[in-house]
Design a protein around this motif. Structure first.
Motif, PDB file in Angstrom:
ATOM      1  N   LYS A 181       0.839  -1.210   0.000  1.00 55.75           N
ATOM      2  CA  LYS A 181       0.000   0.000   0.000  1.00 55.75           C
ATOM      3  C   LYS A 181       0.871   1.257   0.000  1.00 55.75           C
ATOM      4  CE  LYS A 181      -3.375   2.467   2.795  1.00 55.75           C
ATOM      5  NZ  LYS A 181      -4.035   2.538   4.093  1.00 55.75           N
ATOM      6  N   ASN A 182       1.886   1.290   0.860  1.00 48.79           N
ATOM      7  CA  ASN A 182       2.779   2.445   0.925  1.00 48.79           C
ATOM      8  C   ASN A 182       3.546   2.631  -0.378  1.00 48.79           C
ATOM      9  OD1 ASN A 182       1.946   2.926   3.544  1.00 48.79           O
ATOM     10  ND2 ASN A 182       3.697   1.913   4.481  1.00 48.79           N
ATOM     11  N   HIS A 183       3.939   1.531  -1.005  1.00 47.67           N
ATOM     12  CA  HIS A 183       4.657   1.568  -2.277  1.00 47.67           C
ATOM     13  C   HIS A 183       3.764   2.204  -3.351  1.00 47.67           C
ATOM     14  CE1 HIS A 183       7.923  -0.857  -4.618  1.00 47.67           C
ATOM     15  NE2 HIS A 183       7.713   0.308  -5.191  1.00 47.67           N
ATOM     16  N   LEU A 184       2.518   1.749  -3.425  1.00 47.38           N
ATOM     17  CA  LEU A 184       1.555   2.324  -4.384  1.00 47.38           C
ATOM     18  C   LEU A 184       1.373   3.815  -4.127  1.00 47.38           C
ATOM     19  CD1 LEU A 184      -1.232  -0.414  -4.345  1.00 47.38           C
ATOM     20  CD2 LEU A 184       0.270   0.104  -6.263  1.00 47.38           C
ATOM     21  N   ASN A 185       1.220   4.180  -2.863  1.00 50.91           N
ATOM     22  CA  ASN A 185       1.022   5.592  -2.528  1.00 50.91           C
ATOM     23  C   ASN A 185       2.217   6.446  -2.946  1.00 50.91           C
ATOM     24  OD1 ASN A 185      -1.465   4.929  -1.432  1.00 50.91           O
ATOM     25  ND2 ASN A 185      -0.739   4.954   0.684  1.00 50.91           N
ATOM     26  N   ALA A 186       3.425   5.916  -2.807  1.00 49.15           N
ATOM     27  CA  ALA A 186       4.634   6.664  -3.134  1.00 49.15           C
ATOM     28  C   ALA A 186       4.838   6.814  -4.640  1.00 49.15           C
ATOM     29  CB  ALA A 186       5.863   5.993  -2.511  1.00 49.15           C
ATOM     30  N   ILE A 187       4.583   5.749  -5.385  1.00 53.35           N
ATOM     31  CA  ILE A 187       4.869   5.725  -6.821  1.00 53.35           C
ATOM     32  C   ILE A 187       3.680   6.222  -7.635  1.00 53.35           C
ATOM     33  CG2 ILE A 187       5.503   4.219  -8.774  1.00 53.35           C
ATOM     34  CD1 ILE A 187       7.712   4.482  -6.730  1.00 53.35           C
ATOM     35  N   GLY A 188       2.474   5.902  -7.162  1.00 53.40           N
ATOM     36  CA  GLY A 188       1.257   6.188  -7.924  1.00 53.40           C
ATOM     37  C   GLY A 188       0.807   4.912  -8.620  1.00 53.40           C
ATOM     38  N   ASP A 189      -0.459   4.580  -8.471  1.00 54.52           N
ATOM     39  CA  ASP A 189      -0.991   3.316  -9.003  1.00 54.52           C
ATOM     40  C   ASP A 189      -0.693   3.136 -10.486  1.00 54.52           C
ATOM     41  OD1 ASP A 189      -2.020   3.390  -6.437  1.00 54.52           O
ATOM     42  OD2 ASP A 189      -4.090   2.985  -7.041  1.00 54.52           O
ATOM     43  N   GLU A 190      -0.717   4.229 -11.230  1.00 51.96           N
ATOM     44  CA  GLU A 190      -0.517   4.147 -12.682  1.00 51.96           C
ATOM     45  C   GLU A 190       0.947   3.947 -13.067  1.00 51.96           C
ATOM     46  OE1 GLU A 190       0.034   8.368 -11.442  1.00 51.96           O
ATOM     47  OE2 GLU A 190      -1.405   6.816 -10.914  1.00 51.96           O
ATOM     48  N   ASN A 191       1.838   4.041 -12.108  1.00 49.96           N
ATOM     49  CA  ASN A 191       3.274   3.970 -12.391  1.00 49.96           C
ATOM     50  C   ASN A 191       3.941   2.691 -11.903  1.00 49.96           C
ATOM     51  OD1 ASN A 191       3.422   6.619 -13.541  1.00 49.96           O
ATOM     52  ND2 ASN A 191       3.127   7.387 -11.470  1.00 49.96           N
ATOM     53  N   ILE A 192       3.135   1.737 -11.446  1.00 50.04           N
ATOM     54  CA  ILE A 192       3.731   0.539 -10.873  1.00 50.04           C
ATOM     55  C   ILE A 192       2.864  -0.674 -11.165  1.00 50.04           C
ATOM     56  CG2 ILE A 192       2.622   0.896  -8.632  1.00 50.04           C
ATOM     57  CD1 ILE A 192       5.238  -0.212  -7.339  1.00 50.04           C
ATOM     58  N   GLU A 193       3.532  -1.784 -11.403  1.00 58.37           N
ATOM     59  CA  GLU A 193       2.868  -3.081 -11.518  1.00 58.37           C
ATOM     60  C   GLU A 193       3.395  -3.933 -10.378  1.00 58.37           C
ATOM     61  OE1 GLU A 193       2.592  -6.971 -14.424  1.00 58.37           O
ATOM     62  OE2 GLU A 193       3.385  -5.105 -15.255  1.00 58.37           O
ATOM     63  N   VAL A 194       2.485  -4.369  -9.494  1.00 55.21           N
ATOM     64  CA  VAL A 194       2.863  -5.148  -8.325  1.00 55.21           C
ATOM     65  C   VAL A 194       2.222  -6.523  -8.404  1.00 55.21           C
ATOM     66  CG1 VAL A 194       2.762  -5.349  -5.803  1.00 55.21           C
ATOM     67  CG2 VAL A 194       3.067  -3.101  -6.859  1.00 55.21           C
ATOM     68  N   ILE A 195       3.035  -7.553  -8.197  1.00 56.48           N
ATOM     69  CA  ILE A 195       2.543  -8.917  -8.080  1.00 56.48           C
ATOM     70  C   ILE A 195       2.996  -9.430  -6.718  1.00 56.48           C
ATOM     71  CG2 ILE A 195       2.593 -11.268  -8.990  1.00 56.48           C
ATOM     72  CD1 ILE A 195       3.218 -10.064 -11.748  1.00 56.48           C
ATOM     73  N   VAL A 196       2.036  -9.897  -5.921  1.00 55.22           N
ATOM     74  CA  VAL A 196       2.336 -10.479  -4.611  1.00 55.22           C
ATOM     75  C   VAL A 196       2.245 -11.992  -4.773  1.00 55.22           C
ATOM     76  CG1 VAL A 196       1.642 -10.663  -2.193  1.00 55.22           C
ATOM     77  CG2 VAL A 196       1.392  -8.467  -3.415  1.00 55.22           C
ATOM     78  N   VAL A 197       3.386 -12.669  -4.629  1.00 54.95           N
ATOM     79  CA  VAL A 197       3.441 -14.127  -4.744  1.00 54.95           C
ATOM     80  C   VAL A 197       3.473 -14.695  -3.331  1.00 54.95           C
ATOM     81  CG1 VAL A 197       4.752 -16.111  -5.581  1.00 54.95           C
ATOM     82  CG2 VAL A 197       4.633 -14.026  -6.967  1.00 54.95           C
TER      83      VAL A 197
END
Length: 155
Positions: free
Chosen positions: A55-71
């Motif tokens: 969540k903090n990573h998304l907030n820092a980068i911006g949802d449109e600027n990051i692709e996150v996969i949680v394995v």
């Protein structure tokens, strides 16, 4: 003189190559480059913090600027199982993963759960979060994503 000119040309060429790579990767408006990240969650006791990190990573980068996969695999896979609970917070409330996973999925985060873990830990497939994709092997998939250029984060 010729060597100085050649050196300048070489430096300019390397600099332009660096600029081309940066332009290809893209930059976020806040100064960070766009990112592709795999979060590796294999422990239920660290899963709450891992999802907070996402969540903090998304907030820092911006949802449109990051692709996150949680394995997820091993005991960390239980974060993808409805009814599983995490640690108690300072108020004694038990952390329920369901709402956090749904919220992050709605922001574009992809969740994956290891089929080996589902079998080995006898997880009821009907209780696996609808936001989680079942993958054959958690560890193999983490390595696969790293080979594809995803940055590795192990909270």
């Amino acid at each position: 003189m010729m060597q100085s000119s050649l050196s300048k040309s070489l430096v300019l060429g390397v600099s332009l190559l660096g600029l081309a790579f940066t332009a290809q990767a893209g930059s976020a408006k806040n100064g960070y480059d766009k990112q592709q990240v795999v979060y590796h969650v294999n422990n239920i006791h660290t899963a709450t913090g891992a999802l907070r990190n996402v969540k903090n990573h998304l907030n820092a980068i911006g949802d449109e600027n990051i692709e996150v996969i949680v394995v997820t695999h091993s005991s960390g896979a239980f974060a993808m199982v409805d009814g599983s609970m995490g640690k108690k917070d300072s108020n004694g409330n038990v952390y329920d993963f369901r709402d956090t996973v749904a919220s992050l999925a709605n922001r574009g985060v992809k969740f994956q759960i290891c089929a080996n873990t589902i079998r080995g830990k006898k997880i009821d497939k009907n209780k696996v979060s609808p936001y989680a994709e079942v993958i054959p092997s958690g560890v193999a998939h983490v390595a696969h994503l790293q080979q594809k250029g995803y940055l590795y984060v192990k909270p």
